[in-house]
Design a protein around this motif. Structure first.
Motif, short mmCIF file in Angstrom:
data_model
loop_
_atom_site.label_atom_id
_atom_site.label_comp_id
_atom_site.label_asym_id
_atom_site.label_seq_id
_atom_site.Cartn_x
_atom_site.Cartn_y
_atom_site.Cartn_z
N THR A 13 0.81 -1.23 0.00
CA THR A 13 0.00 0.00 0.00
C THR A 13 0.83 1.27 0.00
OG1 THR A 13 -0.10 -0.02 2.43
CG2 THR A 13 -1.86 -1.17 1.24
N ARG A 14 2.13 1.15 0.32
CA ARG A 14 3.02 2.30 0.41
C ARG A 14 2.50 3.36 1.38
NH1 ARG A 14 6.50 -0.43 -1.26
NH2 ARG A 14 7.46 -0.43 -3.32
N GLN A 15 1.86 2.91 2.44
CA GLN A 15 1.30 3.83 3.44
C GLN A 15 1.45 3.23 4.83
OE1 GLN A 15 -2.58 5.80 2.00
NE2 GLN A 15 -2.49 3.93 0.79
N GLY A 16 1.25 4.08 5.84
CA GLY A 16 1.21 3.61 7.21
C GLY A 16 -0.09 2.89 7.51
N PRO A 17 -0.32 2.48 8.76
CA PRO A 17 -1.52 1.70 9.10
C PRO A 17 -2.84 2.34 8.69
CG PRO A 17 0.05 1.62 10.90
CD PRO A 17 0.60 2.61 9.92
N GLY B 2 0.70 -4.45 14.37
CA GLY B 2 -0.04 -3.80 13.30
C GLY B 2 0.46 -2.43 12.95
N CYS B 3 1.71 -2.09 13.32
CA CYS B 3 2.15 -0.71 13.11
C CYS B 3 3.62 -0.60 12.72
CB CYS B 3 1.88 0.10 14.37
SG CYS B 3 1.88 1.88 14.09
N GLY B 4 4.54 -0.89 13.64
CA GLY B 4 5.96 -0.63 13.41
C GLY B 4 6.54 -1.38 12.24
N THR B 5 6.28 -2.68 12.17
CA THR B 5 6.79 -3.48 11.06
C THR B 5 6.10 -3.09 9.76
OG1 THR B 5 7.21 -5.30 12.60
CG2 THR B 5 7.21 -5.84 10.27
N LEU B 6 4.82 -2.76 9.85
CA LEU B 6 4.05 -2.34 8.67
C LEU B 6 4.60 -1.04 8.09
CD1 LEU B 6 0.18 -2.47 8.41
CD2 LEU B 6 1.46 -0.54 7.48
N ILE B 7 4.88 -0.06 8.95
CA ILE B 7 5.36 1.22 8.43
C ILE B 7 6.74 1.08 7.82
CG2 ILE B 7 6.33 2.04 10.64
CD1 ILE B 7 4.54 4.19 8.00
N TYR B 8 7.61 0.26 8.41
CA TYR B 8 8.92 0.04 7.80
C TYR B 8 8.77 -0.67 6.45
CZ TYR B 8 11.87 1.58 11.72
OH TYR B 8 12.53 2.32 12.67
N GLY B 9 7.82 -1.62 6.37
CA GLY B 9 7.57 -2.31 5.11
C GLY B 9 7.12 -1.36 4.02
N SER B 10 6.44 -0.28 4.39
CA SER B 10 5.93 0.67 3.39
C SER B 10 7.06 1.43 2.70
CB SER B 10 4.95 1.65 4.04
OG SER B 10 5.63 2.62 4.83
N PRO C 278 -3.88 1.12 15.83
CA PRO C 278 -2.47 0.78 16.04
C PRO C 278 -1.54 1.99 16.05
CG PRO C 278 -3.22 0.07 13.88
CD PRO C 278 -4.43 0.47 14.64
N VAL C 279 -1.90 3.05 15.30
CA VAL C 279 -1.06 4.26 15.32
C VAL C 279 -1.11 4.92 16.69
CG1 VAL C 279 -0.74 6.56 14.35
CG2 VAL C 279 -1.27 4.65 12.84
N ALA C 280 -2.32 5.02 17.26
CA ALA C 280 -2.45 5.61 18.60
C ALA C 280 -1.72 4.77 19.63
CB ALA C 280 -3.94 5.73 18.96
N ALA D 297 5.49 5.68 12.90
CA ALA D 297 4.12 5.62 12.34
C ALA D 297 3.31 6.88 12.66
CB ALA D 297 3.40 4.37 12.83
N PRO D 298 3.31 7.38 13.89
CA PRO D 298 2.59 8.64 14.14
C PRO D 298 3.14 9.80 13.32
CG PRO D 298 3.05 7.53 16.21
CD PRO D 298 3.79 6.79 15.15
N ILE D 299 4.45 9.86 13.17
CA ILE D 299 5.05 10.94 12.37
C ILE D 299 4.63 10.81 10.91
CG2 ILE D 299 7.25 11.75 11.42
CD1 ILE D 299 8.48 11.15 14.21
N ALA D 300 4.71 9.60 10.37
CA ALA D 300 4.32 9.37 8.98
C ALA D 300 2.84 9.67 8.76
CB ALA D 300 4.63 7.93 8.58
N SER D 301 2.02 9.40 9.76
CA SER D 301 0.57 9.66 9.62
C SER D 301 0.29 11.16 9.50
CB SER D 301 -0.18 9.08 10.83
OG SER D 301 -0.07 7.67 10.86
#
Length: 447
Positions: free
Chosen positions: A76-80, A242-250, A105-107, A338-342
């Motif tokens: 998805t190239r996006q955060g959660p 549902g957040c940290g690994t996902l955002i790095y994967g993006s 998950p971001v919160a 993830a919060p920063i990217a959001s």
């Protein structure tokens, strides 16, 4: 499939190499659970008796949940928030429900980061004090307990130092900040712990600790609690939420073999936990002590007490806390990303402004929760982390569906994953997240 429903392709920062990505993911996984909890579990449940179920669960979770979160982010190239929204858009034609679920998950990641920043502040203070020789001449658990009480009560300065260091790295982005920092911190983390382990091996009495680590009591494998706590240790150590690994994967390129990368992350995370055990348990044996409890007390009271009594204890303490600082800071960076990217994705803020906003929120709230940080972290880990992992797994494996999942997982591979992968991830891993949540509630936390 209608490609117009996919996330729009746009220029994003990213990892510049596969190993940069792997080291960043290792950094997110390696943390206090490896250092103050894993050795305690090994000690409590009989060495190899605990290692066997732990390794089984590491393999299971790494080969399903870790791969899933990495691939979900890359797909998805996006955060959660964006990733969950993309999943429901492709399946149901609307982003709103998915985006609402992705806020959870971001919160939680932000809440975890805030609590973790308090602990990183303690580590910063102990690292400084170790260099300054503050603990020279101190002896006894009572003295070090009183010292820790003072550190915890006056943590504002050092928590700010830790936060500034973290945000300063994040400001430089993924390739220029997170990747470069982890390329330095993670090799040094392992190098320092290997050095400590080698030194401990030269001390009389260390062999008793090694014997205990690799002791196998087959009857212990019939104890359900061994399996419950091994599951919790593996789940939380691999940073599935549902957040940290996902955002790095993006931030990952499509030519990268994700299953291979997930295997490397699991391997080095396990090695980090074993290295911590090969240092801490033999140190206890050298001192003629038994490791009975983990957590902050082990790290900030009991171990410094033992270091003070060891030959070369001051140097040992310096090296130990520098290594722990690298582990803590690398995890904190991941939690804040993830919060920063959001903020960047949905409010159009620049990287610098997003980092400043999240950093200020994190620091202010972190200073306000000093007295309840343990309870704060318990709520986040016991309840919110498994729920976040469950939501991400459902969105990727159930909502996006088999064709989309297998297409993403097989990118960058020379051979496709086996037919076993999708049903194992869809049914078994999703079930595991529920078991972790229920067991955590019943037993007051299992990881």
């Amino acid at each position: 499939m209608d490609n117009t429903k996919h996330a729009p392709a746009k220029k994003r920062d990213g990892f510049r190499s596969r190993w940069g990505f792997i080291l960043a993911c290792i950094g997110s996984a390696v943390g206090m659970g490896n250092i103050w909890l894993f050795p305690t579990r090994i000690s409590a449940y009989g060495g190899a008796t605990f290692l066997i179920p732990y390794l089984i669960f590491v393999v299971l979770i790494a080969s399903t949940g870790v791969i899933g979160e990495m691939c979900f982010g890359r797909a998805t190239r996006q955060g959660p928030v964006g990733a969950f929204g993309q999943a429901t858009l492709e399946r149901f034609g609307t982003r709103s429900y998915g985006m609402a679920a992705g806020l959870f998950p971001v919160a939680n990641s932000l809440a975890m980061a805030i609590g973790y920043s308090v602990i990183v502040g303690w580590i910063c203070k102990y690292t400084f004090d170790a260099f300054a020789g503050i603990y020279a001449g101190m002896s006894g658990a009572d003295a070090f307990g009183a010292a820790f009480g003072e550190v915890a009560a006056g943590n504002a300065l050092w928590q700010t130092v830790g936060m500034v260091a973290c945000i300063a790295i994040l400001v430089f982005g993924i390739g220029g900040g997170i990747e470069k920092a982890n390329k330095v911190m993670m090799p040094l983390f392992f190098l320092l712990f290997v050095g400590l382990a080698v030194y401990v091996a030269t001390l009389p009495g260390a062999m008793e600790g090694y014997k205990y680590i690799f002791l196998l009591k087959p009857e212990g494998l019939t104890d359900p609690m061994v399996w419950v706590y091994a599951l919790g240790q593996a789940f939380f150590s691999l940073s599935i939420a549902g957040c940290g690994t996902l955002i790095y994967g993006s931030y990952l390129g499509e030519d990268v073999d994700v299953p291979g990368s997930a295997a490397m992350v699991a391997l080095f995370d396990t090695l980090a936990a074993l290295l911590a055990s090969l240092v801490i348990i033999p140190v206890m044996a050298v001192a003629g002590q038994q490791l009975e409890s983990g957590g902050p007390g082990l790290l900030f009271i009991y171990l410094p007490t033992l270091f003070a009594e060891m030959p070369g204890g001051r140097i040992f303490m310096i090296v130990f806390f520098v290594a722990v600082l690298f582990g803590g800071l690398s995890s904190l960076i991941n939690l804040f990303e993830a919060p920063i990217a959001s903020l960047q994705e949905f409010f159009g803020m620049s990287r610098r402004v997003s980092c400043l906003v999240i950093g200020l929120v994190g620091l202010v709230v972190g200073l306000l929760i000093q007295l309840i940080v343990a309870q704060w972290m318990d709520v986040c880990s016991v309840y919110f982390c498994p729920i976040g992992a469950f939501l991400a797994a459902v969105m990727f494996f159930w909502v996006m569906g088999r064709e989309r999942v297998e297409d993403e997982v097989n990118k960058g591979r020379t051979a496709p994953v086996g037919a076993w992968f999708f049903p194992l991830a869809k049914y078994v891993f999703c079930g595991v997240t529920i078991v972790v949540l229920v067991a955590g509630v019943v037993f007051g936390g299992i990881g």
